[in-house]
Design a protein around this motif. Structure first.
Motif, PDB file in Angstrom:
ATOM      1  N   GLY A 226      -5.213  13.696   6.752  1.00  0.00           N
ATOM      2  CA  GLY A 226      -4.147  14.166   5.870  1.00  0.00           C
ATOM      3  C   GLY A 226      -4.461  13.966   4.416  1.00  0.00           C
ATOM      4  O   GLY A 226      -3.562  13.782   3.612  1.00  0.00           O
ATOM      5  N   ALA A 227      -5.718  13.995   4.050  1.00  0.00           N
ATOM      6  CA  ALA A 227      -6.068  13.754   2.653  1.00  0.00           C
ATOM      7  C   ALA A 227      -5.572  14.896   1.770  1.00  0.00           C
ATOM      8  O   ALA A 227      -5.550  16.045   2.182  1.00  0.00           O
ATOM      9  CB  ALA A 227      -7.577  13.621   2.518  1.00  0.00           C
ATOM     10  N   VAL A 228      -5.115  14.567   0.574  1.00  0.00           N
ATOM     11  CA  VAL A 228      -4.674  15.612  -0.356  1.00  0.00           C
ATOM     12  C   VAL A 228      -5.561  15.591  -1.585  1.00  0.00           C
ATOM     13  O   VAL A 228      -6.132  14.561  -1.944  1.00  0.00           O
ATOM     14  CB  VAL A 228      -3.208  15.401  -0.761  1.00  0.00           C
ATOM     15  CG1 VAL A 228      -2.302  15.621   0.426  1.00  0.00           C
ATOM     16  CG2 VAL A 228      -3.000  14.036  -1.359  1.00  0.00           C
TER      17      VAL A 228
ATOM     18  N   ALA B 235       4.090  14.304  -7.722  1.00  0.00           N
ATOM     19  CA  ALA B 235       3.016  13.707  -8.520  1.00  0.00           C
ATOM     20  C   ALA B 235       2.025  12.998  -7.621  1.00  0.00           C
ATOM     21  O   ALA B 235       0.812  13.058  -7.824  1.00  0.00           O
ATOM     22  CB  ALA B 235       3.611  12.740  -9.540  1.00  0.00           C
ATOM     23  N   MET B 236       2.546  12.324  -6.602  1.00  0.00           N
ATOM     24  CA  MET B 236       1.640  11.628  -5.692  1.00  0.00           C
ATOM     25  C   MET B 236       0.839  12.586  -4.823  1.00  0.00           C
ATOM     26  O   MET B 236      -0.214  12.253  -4.312  1.00  0.00           O
ATOM     27  CB  MET B 236       2.431  10.660  -4.803  1.00  0.00           C
ATOM     28  CG  MET B 236       2.756   9.375  -5.529  1.00  0.00           C
ATOM     29  SD  MET B 236       3.462   8.167  -4.453  1.00  0.00           S
ATOM     30  CE  MET B 236       5.089   8.755  -4.271  1.00  0.00           C
ATOM     31  N   LEU B 237       1.354  13.812  -4.682  1.00  0.00           N
ATOM     32  CA  LEU B 237       0.587  14.819  -3.949  1.00  0.00           C
ATOM     33  C   LEU B 237      -0.487  15.445  -4.831  1.00  0.00           C
ATOM     34  O   LEU B 237      -1.183  16.372  -4.418  1.00  0.00           O
ATOM     35  CB  LEU B 237       1.522  15.922  -3.446  1.00  0.00           C
ATOM     36  CG  LEU B 237       2.301  15.622  -2.175  1.00  0.00           C
ATOM     37  CD1 LEU B 237       3.381  16.653  -1.969  1.00  0.00           C
ATOM     38  CD2 LEU B 237       1.366  15.590  -0.986  1.00  0.00           C
TER      39      LEU B 237
ATOM     40  N   PRO C 188       5.047   5.503  -1.894  1.00  0.00           N
ATOM     41  CA  PRO C 188       5.442   6.680  -1.112  1.00  0.00           C
ATOM     42  C   PRO C 188       6.715   6.447  -0.313  1.00  0.00           C
ATOM     43  O   PRO C 188       7.610   7.305  -0.325  1.00  0.00           O
ATOM     44  CB  PRO C 188       4.253   6.904  -0.178  1.00  0.00           C
ATOM     45  CG  PRO C 188       3.108   6.314  -0.879  1.00  0.00           C
ATOM     46  CD  PRO C 188       3.642   5.146  -1.630  1.00  0.00           C
TER      47      PRO C 188
ATOM     48  N   MET D  26       8.406  12.485  -8.160  1.00  0.00           N
ATOM     49  CA  MET D  26       7.449  11.406  -7.902  1.00  0.00           C
ATOM     50  C   MET D  26       6.563  11.764  -6.704  1.00  0.00           C
ATOM     51  O   MET D  26       5.337  11.598  -6.746  1.00  0.00           O
ATOM     52  CB  MET D  26       8.264  10.136  -7.616  1.00  0.00           C
ATOM     53  CG  MET D  26       7.486   8.866  -7.672  1.00  0.00           C
ATOM     54  SD  MET D  26       6.875   8.570  -9.321  1.00  0.00           S
ATOM     55  CE  MET D  26       5.574   7.437  -8.911  1.00  0.00           C
ATOM     56  N   VAL D  27       7.203  12.270  -5.658  1.00  0.00           N
ATOM     57  CA  VAL D  27       6.430  12.670  -4.472  1.00  0.00           C
ATOM     58  C   VAL D  27       5.421  13.728  -4.852  1.00  0.00           C
ATOM     59  O   VAL D  27       4.243  13.676  -4.461  1.00  0.00           O
ATOM     60  CB  VAL D  27       7.381  13.184  -3.373  1.00  0.00           C
ATOM     61  CG1 VAL D  27       6.588  13.782  -2.225  1.00  0.00           C
ATOM     62  CG2 VAL D  27       8.260  12.078  -2.877  1.00  0.00           C
TER      63      VAL D  27
ATOM     64  N   GLY E 102      10.016   8.592  -1.087  1.00  0.00           N
ATOM     65  CA  GLY E 102      10.485   9.463  -0.006  1.00  0.00           C
ATOM     66  C   GLY E 102      11.858   9.042   0.474  1.00  0.00           C
ATOM     67  O   GLY E 102      12.758   9.868   0.650  1.00  0.00           O
TER      68      GLY E 102
ATOM     69  N   MET F 103       0.837  -1.213   0.000  1.00  0.00           N
ATOM     70  CA  MET F 103       0.000   0.000   0.000  1.00  0.00           C
ATOM     71  C   MET F 103       0.866   1.254   0.000  1.00  0.00           C
ATOM     72  O   MET F 103       0.732   2.141  -0.813  1.00  0.00           O
ATOM     73  CB  MET F 103      -0.892  -0.033   1.253  1.00  0.00           C
ATOM     74  CG  MET F 103      -1.836   1.158   1.351  1.00  0.00           C
ATOM     75  SD  MET F 103      -3.014   1.189   0.011  1.00  0.00           S
ATOM     76  CE  MET F 103      -3.739   2.791   0.222  1.00  0.00           C
ATOM     77  N   TYR F 104       1.775   1.276   0.949  1.00  0.00           N
ATOM     78  CA  TYR F 104       2.617   2.465   1.062  1.00  0.00           C
ATOM     79  C   TYR F 104       3.982   2.268   0.426  1.00  0.00           C
ATOM     80  O   TYR F 104       4.911   2.994   0.739  1.00  0.00           O
ATOM     81  CB  TYR F 104       2.785   2.848   2.531  1.00  0.00           C
ATOM     82  CG  TYR F 104       1.550   3.508   3.085  1.00  0.00           C
ATOM     83  CD1 TYR F 104       1.124   4.728   2.558  1.00  0.00           C
ATOM     84  CD2 TYR F 104       0.828   2.921   4.106  1.00  0.00           C
ATOM     85  CE1 TYR F 104      -0.012   5.320   3.049  1.00  0.00           C
ATOM     86  CE2 TYR F 104      -0.305   3.516   4.602  1.00  0.00           C
ATOM     87  CZ  TYR F 104      -0.728   4.718   4.075  1.00  0.00           C
ATOM     88  OH  TYR F 104      -1.832   5.325   4.548  1.00  0.00           O
TER      89      TYR F 104
END
Lengths: 642, 166, 103
Positions: B119-121, B44-46, B5, B41-42, B9, B1-2
């Motif tokens: 913490g949803a973005v 983009a994931m945000l 990220p 990449m980070v 990171g 799942m993570y």
């Protein structure tokens, strides 16, 4: 008709672009003709607009929005021009006087290898000034304002291979820059208050009372600072005499048509704002008064022909600020017009003289020139008469009379408890008029009368003579459009620029007019007695730069000289030095006495503390970065713990 | 799942560490490129695809190429590598490391949202950015252009004196 | 694509910033100092983007663009200075000798 308005600016701008883009392929003479033609076309366009205006084909104010510069929430700015009587008058001054100066410059700069660059800068100067006077948005006006400053820098430092010239150019740039920053602050202050810098909207907001008095006074003072720096008023006066380093046509342009008049124009344009900010008006009047006296006194002891004229410009601008300060912006504008004519004339005459006597500028080394150059002499005397405001026959008389009568009636309110007396200001202005006549006729008598010291060579060319003739004509007759009510009821100028303000001419005592008329004549008479009768003492070259006391046998004049020498910054520096000396002397005595120990301790702490500070300033970037981080850490800790 | 990220990171941090500690300039530049790519990449994931693309194109592309060119022109060799190693002795790390750790600790301590469970973005696409950029922030765009112009003129000036002086 | 948690982004930014900071302080070579500065700028940009994504505001990315412009001009000027120093007899690019530079 509205489409013609941008053309006024476009002609000179196009000439600049062509000259600069040609990169030296257009040689001096053709560049001069191109530049002169462009300014002439601009003048003609202005003439067509004026004709349309007179015939009623155009109603004022004529607005032309070229494009919207930016629009963000809370602020919008446009590049927009507006034509109203005030800007029409300014267009006439800038283009007609500018045209004559350009024409003259063709002859004057003929032998200079860089004259193409010169003409490029000159037309850019005119274009920037036209943007300034036509802008209907203060941000657009600011573009012209900065453009004028840039061009003055380029032209003062035109002969850039001499360090003195570039220093003078930098000085002019820096000092006006101080004012520009103040002006920008004023603009931002108003922009935040009204969301736009449209002049009409701004003045409407002022009259409608939408601005708080603090904002109005604050922004008025800041704008005043900007204008003072541009117009070389106290305490910014020192750049203008140094600006003489540029070619003479540049000086004429700076002094007569562009640059220094920009400040007066700005204040006249925003007179509604200043009317609502009484302290700013009073300060303006006081500074104008002070400047006109100090500058006139300084002009009285200068020996450089161009410097005399430079100080006289500062002095005459002081009159304009005085008039603006008592609310008579029409009078200030009228004096601006007449001053543009006679000051351009005087500068161009000075240029013609200097070119013929082998670039000698010291008036004590000239003399008797009237026998060699009668035409230039006549033109210079006409200009001098107009500057001194000789009654009835010169333009300067009518404009100065208008200012004097307005000052007599004016009552600038600094604070409700402290009102400047109009009568007192009038007395000062009259004394200034006496000094004006004195210094300019001193110049006339020393340069053109007496025995010859230098023999001029060459001839004044016709391209230089024609502008002199035209400007001499203007210096005599342009004043006829506005006369004091006691002489003739002619008020064309006031009626033109301010149709609503016709109540401006109440009846006043005749002796005011008489005093204003007699004073310049008296001044010229004194000048004749002191310098004209070829007294051997007064006509000799001064031994040292400051040794002017010997030149003034007449007792009261010594007093004047003493005032003149009162150079304020110098005095302040001297006072500071004196205080430092006194303090240190006191400290010494104190140390000898009981305070010995305390002084020692103080000195020690200072010394040791300095050592620590010096250690910190070791010039190593990484240490500085470390200090920054330490400060950041401390600040964060403090923020989180408190 | 993570996994993704964590991977990106972690890669960012490792790359940054290597940039700071590596004695060879070219290697450091390559590590910096890795850092920037994983940071993209980070981003983009945000949900900031536009920023991610710019990060790759401008940062990892243009600016890093600038670095590579300069390092090529500097003509570094074995002596430089040795000197770098000499400069990076453990003793040199004490002060800076302490300061950095203190600053980092304060930052982490001072960020209250770290304990924020929500913490949803939300993704923001290029259209929103463009509207904002040329609407609200148009003045700032102008100022940024001034800045770039000033940078250009300065770099040009410094480079010119380099060429003309012997 | 998996979403990156906001908290993790802040953590990452703080760590990245500190690493860059340590780099600026510890490295004596100007090239490495510039690289560390770029890392710090990126950390700041990451915070902006993360905050923009968290509160759904495009301003975050606008600020990121501004940082990009800033970094570009900073790097260009910095590298030009480095080249200049290198050509003027300071090949070691030691920041600690900068205090002896004249003119």
């Amino acid at each position: 008709m509205a489409a013609l308005l941008p053309l006024v600016v476009v002609w000179p701008l196009a000439a600049t672009v062509i000259v600069f883009l040609s990169a030296g392929r257009i040689k001096g003479r053709s560049a001069g003709i191109l530049a002169t033609g462009a300014v002439g076309l601009s003048a003609m366009t202005g003439g067509v607009l004026a004709a349309g205006f007179m015939s009623g084909a155009v109603t004022y104010p004529l607005h032309v929005t070229l494009w919207e510069w930016m629009r963000v929430p809370g602020f919008s700015a446009t590049i927009a021009f507006a034509l109203d009587p005030v800007s029409l008058v300014m267009i006439a001054v800038v283009t007609i006087v500018g045209f004559l100066i350009h024409l003259y410059a063709i002859g004057y700069m003929a032998a200079d290898p860089g004259s193409a660059r010169f003409f490029g800068c000159m037309t850019l100067f005119v274009a920037a000034m036209l943007v300034l006077v036509l802008a209907s948005d203060l941000l657009c006006l600011f573009i012209g304002w900065e453009g004028v400053g840039l061009c003055s820098y380029l032209l003062i430092g035109f002969w850039y291979d001499s360090p003195a010239n570039t220093a003078a150019a930098r000085k002019a740039f820096y000092i006006t820059r101080i004012g520009d920053v103040a002006m920008l602050c004023g603009l931002l202050m108003m922009a935040t208050a009204t969301a736009s810098l449209q002049i009409d909207g701004l003045l409407f907001a002022v009259t409608a009372g939408q601005l708080s008095p603090a904002v109005m006074t604050g922004s008025a003072l800041l704008l005043l600072t900007g204008a003072l720096a541009k117009s070389a008023q106290i305490p910014f006066q020192s750049w203008l005499p140094d600006a003489m380093a540029g070619p003479t046509p540049t000086s004429a342009l700076i002094h007569a048509a562009t640059m220094v008049t920009a400040g007066v124009y700005l204040l006249a344009r925003l007179h509604g704002l200043f009317a609502a900010a009484a302290p700013a008006m009073a300060i303006m009047a006081a500074i104008g008064m002070l400047t006109l006296l100090v500058a006139a006194c300084t002009a009285l002891v200068q020996s450089d022909l161009k410097r005399i004229l430079a100080w006289s410009t500062i002095s005459q601008l002081g009159y304009m600020y005085l008039a603006l300060g008592v609310g008579a912006w029409q009078a200030a504008l009228f004096h601006l017009v007449t001053h543009a004519c006679f000051k351009a004339l005087l500068f161009l005459c000075a240029g013609a003289i200097i070119a013929r006597v082998d670039h000698e500028q010291d008036i004590f080394r000239m003399g008797g020139l009237r026998r060699f150059m009668p035409g230039v002499t006549a033109a210079f005397v006409i200009g001098a008469g107009a500057l001194a405001a000789l009654p009835l026959v010169t333009a300067g008389f009518y404009s100065k009379e208008m200012i004097l009568s307005a000052v007599w009636r004016g009552q600038p309110v600094l604070t409700p408890d402290f009102i400047l007396s109009g009568h007192l200001l009038w007395g000062g202005a009259l004394f200034g008029a006496l000094l004006t006549a004195l210094y300019i006729f001193r110049c006339v008598f020393l340069v053109f009368y007496g025995q010859e010291k230098t023999v001029p060579t060459g001839r004044t060319r016709w391209v230089m003579a024609v502008p002199l003739g035209c400007l001499a004509f203007l210096s005599v007759f342009v004043g006829c459009v506005e006369m004091p009510g006691d002489i003739a009821p002619v008020h064309l100028f006031t009626r033109f620029v301010d149709p609503a303000g016709m109540a401006f001419h109440p009846h006043e005592p005749v002796w005011l007019l008489l005093a204003g008329a007699i004073t310049p004549v008296a001044g010229a008479g004194i000048a004749w007695i002191v310098w004209g009768r070829s007294g051997p003492v007064t006509r000799t070259i001064p031994e040292t730069g400051g040794g002017t006391d010997d030149l003034l046998p007449v007792m009261p004049l010594r007093f004047v000289v003493r005032i003149t020498r009162y150079d304020l910054p110098d005095r302040l520096a001297a006072a500071a030095g004196w205080m430092t000396r006194a303090t240190s002397r006191m400290m010494m005595r104190a140390r000898r006495a009981a305070l010995h120990l305390a002084a020692e301790r103080t000195a020690m702490v200072g010394r040791e503390g300095t050592v620590v500070l010096v250690r910190m300033q070791n010039g190593r970037v990484r240490w500085y970065a470390g200090w920054i981080v330490a400060g950041l850490g401390a600040a964060l800790a403090w923020a989180m713990l408190s | 799942m993570y996994v993704l990220p964590l991977l990106s990171g972690g890669l960012t941090l490792v790359g940054a560490m290597m940039v700071v500690t590596c004695p060879v300039a070219v290697h450091a530049v390559l590590y910096l490129v890795v850092t920037l790519l994983s940071l993209a990449m980070v981003l983009a994931m945000l949900g900031a695809q536009f920023a991610a693309a710019l990060e790759i194109i401008i940062y990892a592309g243009a600016i890093m190429v600038l670095f590579v060119f300069v390092i090529m022109m500097l003509n570094l060799g074995q002596p430089d590598r040795d000197r770098e190693k000499e400069w990076l002795r453990p003793r040199a790390w004490i002060g800076p490391g302490l300061l950095a750790v203190v600053a980092c600790g304060e930052l982490l301590y001072g960020l209250p949202t770290l304990s924020d469970p929500d913490g949803a973005v939300f993704p923001i696409d290029a259209r929103d950015v463009g509207l904002s950029l040329f609407g609200t922030y148009v003045l700032m765009v102008e100022l940024a252009s001034f800045l770039l112009l000033a940078g250009l003129v300065t770099a040009f000036h410094i480079g010119r004196t380099l060429r003309e002086r012997p | 694509m998996t979403a990156f948690p906001f908290n993790a982004a802040l953590l990452l930014a703080a760590l990245l910033f500190s690493i860059g900071l340590a780099g600026v302080l510890v490295r004596r070579n100007l090239v490495f100092m510039l690289m560390s500065l770029d890392i710090m700028l990126n950390a700041a940009g990451l915070v902006f983007v993360a905050a923009g994504a968290r509160w759904q505001d495009a301003s975050g990315q606008v600020m990121f663009l501004m940082i990009l412009a800033l970094a570009a001009s900073e790097t260009a000027v910095g590298l030009a200075i480095i080249l200049c120093l290198h050509a003027h007899g300071r090949p070691s690019l030691d920041a600690d000798t900068g205090n002896l530079l004249r003119g």
